[in-house]
Design an enzyme around this catalytic site. Sequence first.
Site, short mmCIF file in Angstrom:
data_model
loop_
_atom_site.label_atom_id
_atom_site.label_comp_id
_atom_site.label_asym_id
_atom_site.label_seq_id
_atom_site.Cartn_x
_atom_site.Cartn_y
_atom_site.Cartn_z
N ARG A 58 11.94 -6.47 -8.30
CA ARG A 58 11.26 -6.77 -7.48
C ARG A 58 11.71 -8.49 -7.53
NH1 ARG A 58 5.90 -5.32 -4.62
NH2 ARG A 58 6.25 -3.38 -6.67
N GLU A 95 -2.22 -4.88 -10.97
CA GLU A 95 -2.97 -4.54 -10.09
C GLU A 95 -3.45 -3.48 -10.24
OE1 GLU A 95 -1.67 -5.51 -5.85
OE2 GLU A 95 -4.29 -5.29 -5.39
#
Length: 170
Positions: A58, A95
């Site tokens: 991304r 995460e």
Amino acid sequence: MNLKEHIRVVPDFPQPGIRFKDITTLLNNGPVYKEVIDRLANHYRGQGIDLVAGPEARGFVIGAPLAYALGVGFVPIRKSGKLPGETIEAGYDLEYGKDKLAMHKDSIRPGQKVLIADDLLATGGTISTTINLIRQLGGDIVGAAFLIELTYLNGKDKLEGIDVLSLVQY
Ligand SMILES: O=P(O)(O)OC[C@H]1O[C@H](OP(=O)(O)OP(=O)(O)O)[C@H](O)[C@@H]1O
Ligand SMILES: Nc1ncnc2[nH]cnc12
């Protein structure tokens, strides 16, 4: 323009407890995508930036058009095993998992002014690894630009001394 309205929040993806910020809904809208890149480019124009560097995948979607808008080169920072030339590599925690990033050794010359770009700052693992790699090559980091910052994960604490810009915060 309220950019948050164009970001889809998906609960429990890719694992329970994670509220995934899906930017595909924003990328799907030409004027909104353009607004994101224009806002970032307007912030950094005139700062003598030589290169924009962005981590796969991304980071490419934000970093490459930003480099184009600034009229500078783009350095892809890829997941391990994808780059054909001589690389430097470093591992990091996310995460939701672990990964390893790589850069071509000849992608940055010592002293070049590099802007880091990514879609999202979460724990800061990806970007602190990116910073580490760029510094190993002698790059001078001008700042780190994000579309989204998850402030509750305190990623900024890992990016000490780096000027951080984010357009949307959660
Ligand atoms: O601040 P952090 O905790 O490191 O998390 C942020 C990173 O996580 C996502 O990438 P991901 O590794 O999921 O890869 P992708 O871009 O290929 O989807 C996102 O695009 C950031 O690069
Ligand atoms: N909550 C989240 N949404 C989208 N991308 C992420 N990368 C790391 N955490 C994320």
